[in-house]
Design an enzyme around this catalytic site. Structure first.
Site, mmCIF file in Angstrom:
data_model
loop_
_atom_site.group_PDB
_atom_site.id
_atom_site.type_symbol
_atom_site.label_atom_id
_atom_site.label_comp_id
_atom_site.label_asym_id
_atom_site.label_seq_id
_atom_site.Cartn_x
_atom_site.Cartn_y
_atom_site.Cartn_z
ATOM 1 N NE ARG A 142 -23.558 12.543 -11.828
ATOM 2 C CZ ARG A 142 -23.925 11.588 -10.951
ATOM 3 N NH1 ARG A 142 -23.234 10.474 -10.836
ATOM 4 N NH2 ARG A 142 -24.962 11.766 -10.173
ATOM 5 N N GLY A 171 -24.501 6.673 -12.280
ATOM 6 C CA GLY A 171 -25.842 6.105 -12.253
ATOM 7 C C GLY A 171 -26.762 6.878 -13.189
ATOM 8 C CG ASP A 225 -27.661 13.624 -0.601
ATOM 9 O OD1 ASP A 225 -28.841 13.985 -0.534
ATOM 10 O OD2 ASP A 225 -27.121 13.225 -1.649
ATOM 11 N NE ARG A 234 -35.105 -2.075 -20.283
ATOM 12 C CZ ARG A 234 -36.023 -2.610 -19.470
ATOM 13 N NH1 ARG A 234 -36.315 -2.035 -18.345
ATOM 14 N NH2 ARG A 234 -36.621 -3.724 -19.799
ATOM 15 N NE ARG A 258 -28.562 15.331 -5.535
ATOM 16 C CZ ARG A 258 -28.601 14.720 -4.351
ATOM 17 N NH1 ARG A 258 -28.342 13.447 -4.249
ATOM 18 N NH2 ARG A 258 -28.933 15.376 -3.269
ATOM 19 C CB SER A 261 -24.067 11.599 -6.184
ATOM 20 O OG SER A 261 -25.203 10.758 -6.288
ATOM 21 N NE ARG A 310 -21.259 4.097 -7.923
ATOM 22 C CZ ARG A 310 -22.204 5.016 -8.131
ATOM 23 N NH1 ARG A 310 -22.571 5.318 -9.363
ATOM 24 N NH2 ARG A 310 -22.770 5.651 -7.129
#
Ligand code: R1P
Ligand code: URA
Length: 235
Positions: free
Chosen positions: A24, A20, A204, A43, A217, A90, A87
């Site tokens: 990363r 995402g 988390d 973007r 992350r 996290s 994908r």
């Protein structure tokens, strides 16, 4: 060039790793790929192509949540001919024995999203991982002594939930953790007959309320990336 990606035809590999977080994506490209070249800055959703063990591989940020990610999945598949999406995300643990930094393979994705309600009227579609990519990921992890867990995950439309206890129902039914994109990914992959797998690292815990920093992350999920690149590059 598509609406949200400025790459020229041929600049994106058939296999794309997708976190995402665009930073990363940058870290993965610069740490694991040979000769990474940035093909997208539109973007700020960074995308790179390089090689891994001689095979062309891309890494593309997807943003957070299904509405953003589905735009990138759609354009990669339909405008750039992408055939494999892995994908690398996290996730928040729902189970006591799924701990911070554990790696989870998403066999299937439950969801709170209404995305499929207009496609499958009065019915529930079960978005599932590609078996071939899944087996490759499991084999690599086992051969390299990387502990993994595999099972159902929840793709939620919300990161912050009004009811901190709500996760317990999903947990009771065996859902391992929560993230925000996989149900959309597995659905669009099935629709266009491409292969998809989600590999997650626990950042988390809803159980213990522990969490990793933003920096962690972005730059520390090495086992997840190694498994993804192995699955991406195996014949
Ligand atoms: O770390 P990424 O891949 O962004 O995945 C998870 O993290 C974001 C929320 O912090 C959501 O996108 C969720 O799915
Ligand atoms: O708790 C979490 C952690 C990562 N991603 C989520 O969607 N939820």
């Amino acid at each position: 060039m598509s609406t949200h990606i400025e790459a020229k035809p041929g600049e994106i590999a058939e296999t794309v790793l997708m976190p995402g977080d665009p930073l990363r994506a940058k870290w993965i490209a610069e740490t694991f790929l040979e000769n990474p070249v940035c093909y997208n800055r539109v973007r700020g959703m960074l995308g790179y192509t390089g090689t891994y063990k001689g095979k062309k591989v891309s890494v593309q940020g997807s943003g957070m949540g299904m509405p953003s990610a589905m735009i990138y999945f759609h354009e990669l598949i339909n405008e750039y001919g992408v055939k494999n999406i892995i994908r690398v995300g996290s996730a928040g643990s729902y189970q006591e024995d799924v701990k911070l930094n554990d790696v989870v393979l998403a066999m299937a994705a439950s969801t709170t999203s209404g995305m499929n309600n207009s496609r499958f009227i009065n019915s529930d579609y079960s978005p599932t991982a590609d078996f071939d990519l899944f087996i490759k990921a499991v084999n690599y992890a086992q051969n390299n002594n990387i502990p993994i867990k595999a099972g159902n995950v929840l793709s939620s439309d919300e990161f912050y939930n009004d009811d901190p206890e709500e996760y317990k129902l999903w947990a009771q039914y065996g859902v391992l953790c929560v993230e925000m994109e996989t149900a959309g990914l597995y659905t669009i992959a099935a629709k266009y007959n491409i292969r998809a797998l989600t590999i997650l690292t626990i950042s988390d815990s809803l159980v213990t309320e522990e969490k990793l920093s933003a920096h962690a992350r972005e730059t520390t999920f090495k086992d997840m990336v190694k498994i993804a690149l192995a699955a991406a590059s195996m014949p």
